[in-house]
Scaffold this active site. Structure first.
Site, PDB file in Angstrom:
ATOM      1  N   ASP A 130       1.099  -1.487   0.350  1.00 66.38           N
ATOM      2  CA  ASP A 130       0.010  -0.108   0.240  1.00 66.38           C
ATOM      3  C   ASP A 130       0.775   1.262   0.170  1.00 66.38           C
ATOM      4  OD1 ASP A 130      -1.998   2.088   0.271  1.00 66.38           O
ATOM      5  OD2 ASP A 130      -3.481  -0.487   1.723  1.00 66.38           O
ATOM      6  N   ASP A 232      -2.858   4.876  -2.270  1.00 67.38           N
ATOM      7  CA  ASP A 232      -4.647   5.160  -1.550  1.00 67.38           C
ATOM      8  C   ASP A 232      -4.536   6.889  -1.729  1.00 67.38           C
ATOM      9  OD1 ASP A 232      -5.437   5.049   1.352  1.00 67.38           O
ATOM     10  OD2 ASP A 232      -4.701   6.705   1.766  1.00 67.38           O
ATOM     11  N   GLU A 291      -6.384   3.999  -5.653  1.00 63.21           N
ATOM     12  CA  GLU A 291      -7.990   4.171  -5.089  1.00 63.21           C
ATOM     13  C   GLU A 291      -8.241   5.199  -5.727  1.00 63.21           C
ATOM     14  OE1 GLU A 291      -9.688   4.679  -0.340  1.00 63.21           O
ATOM     15  OE2 GLU A 291      -8.343   5.438  -1.184  1.00 63.21           O
ATOM     16  N   HIS A 366     -11.676  -3.337   3.282  1.00 62.63           N
ATOM     17  CA  HIS A 366     -11.653  -2.601   4.413  1.00 62.63           C
ATOM     18  C   HIS A 366     -11.776  -1.395   4.902  1.00 62.63           C
ATOM     19  CE1 HIS A 366      -8.629  -0.425   2.252  1.00 62.63           C
ATOM     20  NE2 HIS A 366      -8.317   0.964   3.467  1.00 62.63           N
ATOM     21  N   ASP A 367     -12.421  -0.447   3.551  1.00 62.53           N
ATOM     22  CA  ASP A 367     -13.351   0.586   3.969  1.00 62.53           C
ATOM     23  C   ASP A 367     -14.356   0.389   3.813  1.00 62.53           C
ATOM     24  OD1 ASP A 367     -10.561   2.225   4.429  1.00 62.53           O
ATOM     25  OD2 ASP A 367     -10.409   2.726   2.306  1.00 62.53           O
TER      26      ASP A 367
HETATM   27  C1  NOJ Z   1      -8.508   5.419   1.741  1.00 62.91           C
HETATM   28  C2  NOJ Z   1      -7.580   3.811   2.690  1.00 62.91           C
HETATM   29  O1  NOJ Z   1      -7.940   3.029   1.917  1.00 62.91           O
HETATM   30  C3  NOJ Z   1      -8.629   3.975   4.231  1.00 62.91           C
HETATM   31  O2  NOJ Z   1      -8.408   2.948   4.967  1.00 62.91           O
HETATM   32  C4  NOJ Z   1      -7.981   5.244   4.655  1.00 62.91           C
HETATM   33  O3  NOJ Z   1      -8.228   5.687   5.860  1.00 62.91           O
HETATM   34  C5  NOJ Z   1      -7.971   6.504   3.920  1.00 62.91           C
HETATM   35  N1  NOJ Z   1      -7.942   6.134   2.056  1.00 62.91           N
HETATM   36  C6  NOJ Z   1      -6.927   7.777   4.377  1.00 62.91           C
HETATM   37  O4  NOJ Z   1      -5.027   7.086   4.681  1.00 62.91           O
END
Ligand code: NOJ
Length: 593
Positions: A130, A232, A291, A366-367
């Site tokens: 990541d 990210d 992302e 994970h989000d």
């Molecule tokens: C996206 C990530 O996937 C998330 O988990 C994170 O909180 C935010 N970016 C900030 O880095």
């Protein structure tokens, strides 16, 4: 004379070349793109904090992952994406990095990482790290220097706004109870920018020194042998550093009321990504996936059109953002979501990459909450069937699948009752914001049972021993009590389990290029219950039928003759006669010729 000799010598060579290139049956993405390993790969995402704890401190770690590599290999996946494993004070579980070249102490050491890499490569598994470079931690040495004085050489590594210029124009700070992305620092009488929490200050990519630091750091990991990066919030790296006021009207009209569409559209974004490609990515056989926060259908190819030399893939948010009530933080529509809209989103995104570029597909990460709770049905009657149905969807689309650990077991949301059970900075800060604004806290907590990120972060369920075999200590986040039923050990022994279905589908995708490169055609698009499509490739045609509802449903497809169809996959595992009528959450794949 000389020309004649050259012609006689070169003509057979040219003929041979022409013959070879005609007979070369390399699949093309709609005739444009060549085969690539990352297009054919199945990516498996691991949240290291929750996978396997090797030392009893209640937190998953690298040695834990190493001990389970044979399990990962048994899934048939090719690439493992690890959420951040770098040194971090963990304000946002590793998305706040204090040393990009060191390993988080809870996760182990660099020697553990090297061993992990070696053991993965030994098994033919690739590793995706990541890359979190829109922001660092406020505990990173760069930021400590930067904040120390206005004249420090690191000052311009971050975005500062001196107080004498007045208050800076609003920018959102996602994980702040007051919603502000600026933090005032008394030491130098200035504000600094943080699009997330105040402990995650945004790096200043306008500064060439910052870009060089990031590129050198990427090379450090690639030289070690890692196989690529998930990037990210990468569209946020470029900003209009004059920080103009964005009026409500402008936000509404130009960015559909969505700040991320403003933040993801900076003036030098593609210049920086191209530079990253030239300086780093192009020098390695690696994969890159953005992302794609804030990225629209119209902008997507700017990232991944191979001719532009930026990134390989991007994952969008249109799918996972669907079905929430407008204007309310991640609150699902109580009526559920409409399948027609869902189909439209994924079909539109397929068409974006029909000629150029390449897509991704995911329902969990994970989000996100657990996919079966959000998109399927997690009741005891349908949890397994609907998990398998969603897995069929993910593994039969034209895009690289990113599959989230635990979904292969059919893990579902834990649905905490109490705010104290949550560990995620997002849930906690949004709870505080709701409370400060006099909002309805019960309504907030109810919505979180469906949408909170911690639902997807509970410890992985290995067996029926204490804490599902995740740790001998006290787990950092509660284990889902359904682990007595939903766990690797029981599912490995059950040929009909969600786990074995996943393995079967992965194997099938890996053996069938039609599922990777074949043209996607949506059928019966207005059907509110069934998602039906074909995949065509080099004369072969597959039909995928998915019932997204808890009742029987029939696909209306007049031009398909099922009489000669061969059933390849069925999540009920018992069909005798081919039919377009599907049982609840039934999934089928037919070969039509
Ligand atoms: C996206 C990530 O996937 C998330 O988990 C994170 O909180 C935010 N970016 C900030 O880095």
């Amino acid at each position: 004379m000389q020309k004649k000799v050259i012609f006689i010598v070169l003509f057979p060579v040219a003929l041979l070349f022409a013959f070879l290139s005609c007979s070369n049956k390399q699949p093309k993405n709609n005739g444009m793109n060549d085969r690539k390993w990352w297009k054919e790969a199945v990516v498996y995402q691991i949240y290291p904090r929750s996978f396997k704890d090797s030392d009893g401190d209640g937190i998953g770690d690298l040695r834990g992952i190493i001990s389970k590599l044979d399990y990962i290999k048994s899934l048939g996946v090719d690439v493992v994406w690890l959420n951040p494993v770098f040194e971090s004070p963990n304000a946002d579980n590793g998305y706040d990095i204090s040393n990009y070249r060191g390993i988080m102490k809870e996760f182990g050491t660099m020697a553990d990482f090297d061993l992990l890499l070696q053991e993965m490569h030994k098994r033919g598994l690739k590793i995706l790290l990541d890359l979190v470079v829109n922001h660092s931690s406020d505990e990173h040495e760069w930021f400590k220097q930067s904040r120390s004085s206005r004249t420090n050489p690191f000052r311009d590594y971050y975005h500062w706004w001196p107080a004498e210029k007045g208050k800076p124009a609003f920018r959102p700070g996602a994980f702040e109870a007051d919603g502000s992305g600026w933090r005032f620092d008394t030491l130098t009488n200035a504000w600094y920018l943080h699009y997330f929490n105040f402990k995650q200050p945004d790096l200043n990519w306008e500064n060439p020194k910052v870009r060089k630091e990031v590129f050198d750091m990427m090379k450090f990991w690639l030289d070690k042998g890692v196989d690529g990066f998930r990037m990210d919030v990468i569209p946020f790296i470029s900003k209009d550093v004059t920080f103009p006021v964005i009026t409500d009207k402008e936000l509404k009209e130009k960015y559909q009321g969505d700040w991320s569409k403003y933040m993801g559209n900076g003036p030098f974004l593609h210049q920086y990504l191209h530079e990253m490609n030239v300086e780093v990515l192009s020098k390695y056989d690696c994969m890159s996936v953005a992302e794609g926060a804030g990225t629209t259908v119209e902008q997507a190819l700017d990232f991944v059109d191979a001719d532009r030399n930026e990134l390989n893939m991007l994952y969008h948010f249109d799918g996972v953002s669907y079905g929430y009530l407008p204007g309310k933080f991640k609150t699902p529509d109580p009526k559920g979501y409409e399948l027609a809209g869902f189909k439209e989103i994924y079909s539109t995104w397929d068409s974006v990459f029909a000629v150029k570029g390449w897509g991704t597909i995911y329902l969990g990460n994970h989000d996100q909450p657990r996919m079966v709770t959000r998109w399927g049905n997690d009741t005891p009657q349908f949890r397994e069937l609907s998990s398998k149905m969603l897995t069929t969807f993910l593994l039969t689309m034209r895009a690289t699948p990113y599959y989230y650990f635990g979904d292969e077991l059919g893990m579902s949301n834990i649905k905490f009752e109490n705010i104290d059970d949550y560990k995620d900075i997002e849930s906690i800060s949004m709870y505080q914001m709701t409370r400060n604004n006099g909002g309805d806290l019960n309504e907030f907590l109810e919505a979180q049972k469906i949408s909170a990120r911690d639902n997807g972060r509970t410890p992985f369920q290995w067996d029926t021993s204490n804490n599902a075999g995740f740790t001998t200590g006290n787990p950092w986040l509660k284990v889902n009590p359904d682990y007595m039923k939903v766990n690797v050990a029981s599912e490995e022994n059950n040929p009909n389990s969600v786990l074995n279905y996943f393995k079967k589908l992965v194997k099938y995708r890996k053996s069938e290029l039609t599922l990777v490169y074949g043209k996607y055609t949506l059928l019966d698009k207005d059907n509110p219950d069934v998602y039906a499509y074909t995949r065509d490739f080099e004369g072969k045609k597959l039909l995928v039928l998915l019932n997204f509802k808890a009742q029987n449903a029939t696909a209306s497809i007049s031009n398909i003759d099922l009489s000669k169809a061969k059933l390849i996959v069925n999540n009920y595992n018992d069909e005798s006669t081919a039919t377009l009528t599907l049982r609840p959450y039934e999934a089928k794949i037919y070969e039509l010729n």
